[in-house]
Design a protein around this motif. Structure first.
Motif, PDB file in Angstrom:
ATOM      1  N   GLU A   5       0.849  -1.192   0.000  1.00 44.78           N
ATOM      2  CA  GLU A   5       0.000   0.000   0.000  1.00 44.78           C
ATOM      3  C   GLU A   5       0.883   1.239   0.000  1.00 44.78           C
ATOM      4  O   GLU A   5       2.051   1.195   0.412  1.00 44.78           O
ATOM      5  CB  GLU A   5      -0.935   0.012   1.208  1.00 44.78           C
ATOM      6  N   ILE A   6       0.307   2.328  -0.471  1.00 47.09           N
ATOM      7  CA  ILE A   6       1.040   3.599  -0.514  1.00 47.09           C
ATOM      8  C   ILE A   6       0.480   4.499   0.581  1.00 47.09           C
ATOM      9  O   ILE A   6      -0.730   4.701   0.672  1.00 47.09           O
ATOM     10  CB  ILE A   6       0.900   4.262  -1.892  1.00 47.09           C
ATOM     11  N   ARG A   7       1.382   5.040   1.399  1.00 46.08           N
ATOM     12  CA  ARG A   7       0.992   5.969   2.461  1.00 46.08           C
ATOM     13  C   ARG A   7       1.709   7.291   2.239  1.00 46.08           C
ATOM     14  O   ARG A   7       2.857   7.324   1.798  1.00 46.08           O
ATOM     15  CB  ARG A   7       1.379   5.422   3.830  1.00 46.08           C
ATOM     16  N   ASP A   8       1.014   8.382   2.591  1.00 45.99           N
ATOM     17  CA  ASP A   8       1.612   9.712   2.456  1.00 45.99           C
ATOM     18  C   ASP A   8       2.799   9.849   3.396  1.00 45.99           C
ATOM     19  O   ASP A   8       2.745   9.432   4.552  1.00 45.99           O
ATOM     20  CB  ASP A   8       0.578  10.802   2.783  1.00 45.99           C
ATOM     21  N   GLY A   9       3.869  10.394   2.894  1.00 44.37           N
ATOM     22  CA  GLY A   9       5.050  10.638   3.713  1.00 44.37           C
ATOM     23  C   GLY A   9       5.996   9.451   3.788  1.00 44.37           C
ATOM     24  O   GLY A   9       7.182   9.621   4.068  1.00 44.37           O
ATOM     25  N   ARG A  10       5.522   8.248   3.555  1.00 46.55           N
ATOM     26  CA  ARG A  10       6.378   7.072   3.669  1.00 46.55           C
ATOM     27  C   ARG A  10       6.606   6.374   2.336  1.00 46.55           C
ATOM     28  O   ARG A  10       7.622   5.727   2.128  1.00 46.55           O
ATOM     29  CB  ARG A  10       5.752   6.082   4.652  1.00 46.55           C
ATOM     30  N   GLY A  11       5.648   6.445   1.437  1.00 40.43           N
ATOM     31  CA  GLY A  11       5.774   5.777   0.153  1.00 40.43           C
ATOM     32  C   GLY A  11       5.109   4.414   0.183  1.00 40.43           C
ATOM     33  O   GLY A  11       4.190   4.159   0.954  1.00 40.43           O
ATOM     34  N   ARG A  12       5.587   3.498  -0.646  1.00 44.68           N
ATOM     35  CA  ARG A  12       5.005   2.161  -0.729  1.00 44.68           C
ATOM     36  C   ARG A  12       5.513   1.298   0.417  1.00 44.68           C
ATOM     37  O   ARG A  12       6.713   1.195   0.656  1.00 44.68           O
ATOM     38  CB  ARG A  12       5.375   1.505  -2.070  1.00 44.68           C
ATOM     39  N   ILE A  13       4.572   0.678   1.100  1.00 48.72           N
ATOM     40  CA  ILE A  13       4.875  -0.138   2.278  1.00 48.72           C
ATOM     41  C   ILE A  13       4.486  -1.565   1.966  1.00 48.72           C
ATOM     42  O   ILE A  13       3.383  -1.847   1.461  1.00 48.72           O
ATOM     43  CB  ILE A  13       4.098   0.354   3.519  1.00 48.72           C
ATOM     44  N   TYR A  14       5.370  -2.500   2.278  1.00 46.75           N
ATOM     45  CA  TYR A  14       5.134  -3.928   2.074  1.00 46.75           C
ATOM     46  C   TYR A  14       4.966  -4.596   3.443  1.00 46.75           C
ATOM     47  O   TYR A  14       5.702  -4.278   4.379  1.00 46.75           O
ATOM     48  CB  TYR A  14       6.302  -4.578   1.334  1.00 46.75           C
ATOM     49  N   ARG A  15       3.973  -5.504   3.543  1.00 45.66           N
ATOM     50  CA  ARG A  15       3.736  -6.242   4.778  1.00 45.66           C
ATOM     51  C   ARG A  15       3.351  -7.669   4.444  1.00 45.66           C
ATOM     52  O   ARG A  15       2.691  -7.935   3.449  1.00 45.66           O
ATOM     53  CB  ARG A  15       2.590  -5.618   5.579  1.00 45.66           C
ATOM     54  N   ILE A  16       3.742  -8.600   5.311  1.00 46.73           N
ATOM     55  CA  ILE A  16       3.274  -9.987   5.206  1.00 46.73           C
ATOM     56  C   ILE A  16       1.987 -10.071   6.004  1.00 46.73           C
ATOM     57  O   ILE A  16       1.951  -9.707   7.182  1.00 46.73           O
ATOM     58  CB  ILE A  16       4.328 -10.975   5.764  1.00 46.73           C
TER      59      ILE A  16
END
Length: 152
Positions: free
Chosen positions: A140-151
């Motif tokens: 997912e893409i979050r403002d300020g952090r960019g694309r975030i990957y999670r299991i």
């Protein structure tokens, strides 16, 4: 007046002129994509006779065992992760730990933590984790952090 006649001993110069369009065999030799195979059944009287695959089908010559492919085992894995557990302390284990956190991890964070290139991180996520281990990765893409990957 006298005429000058040139005599050549070169067999290529005196032979028939090549046609304007090269043959299919010459095209395959140039491109390196020759599909002609020589098998034991194709050899005649000690010389190697090259038979094209389409001609083999017409003449009824059976293909050798080398041309048969085994069925791929991809996609037939169980839903559980792989049979071999990941060794602790390896970079791949550290990547999995980062992706299992509640807040996940970005590519930039994993590059800094593991010392890998960004394309290596993305390749490990898609290849080693998603395809080989069968893990579900959420992005997912979050403002300020960019694309975030999670299991998940």
């Amino acid at each position: 007046m006298s005429t000058i006649t040139t005599v050549s001993s070169d067999p290529i110069a005196t032979g028939p002129r090549p046609s304007a369009k090269p043959s299919a065999v010459q095209d395959r030799k140039r491109s390196g994509k020759s599909k002609v195979r020589t098998t034991h059944s194709d050899r005649v009287a000690g010389s190697r006779k090259r038979v094209d695959a389409s001609k083999r089908a017409d003449t009824g010559i059976v293909a050798s065992k080398k041309t048969f492919r085994r069925p791929s085992s991809k996609g037939h894995r169980s839903s559980q992760s792989s049979a071999h557990p990941i060794r602790q302390g390896t970079k791949l284990a550290r990547l999995i730990d980062m992706l299992r956190r509640e807040r996940g991890a970005t590519v930039a964070e994993t590059v800094a933590a593991l010392g890998w290139q960004a394309h290596s991180v993305r390749g490990a996520i898609s290849g080693a984790l998603k395809k080989k281990r069968g893990l579900t990765i959420h992005s997912e893409i979050r403002d300020g952090r960019g694309r975030i990957y999670r299991i998940v």
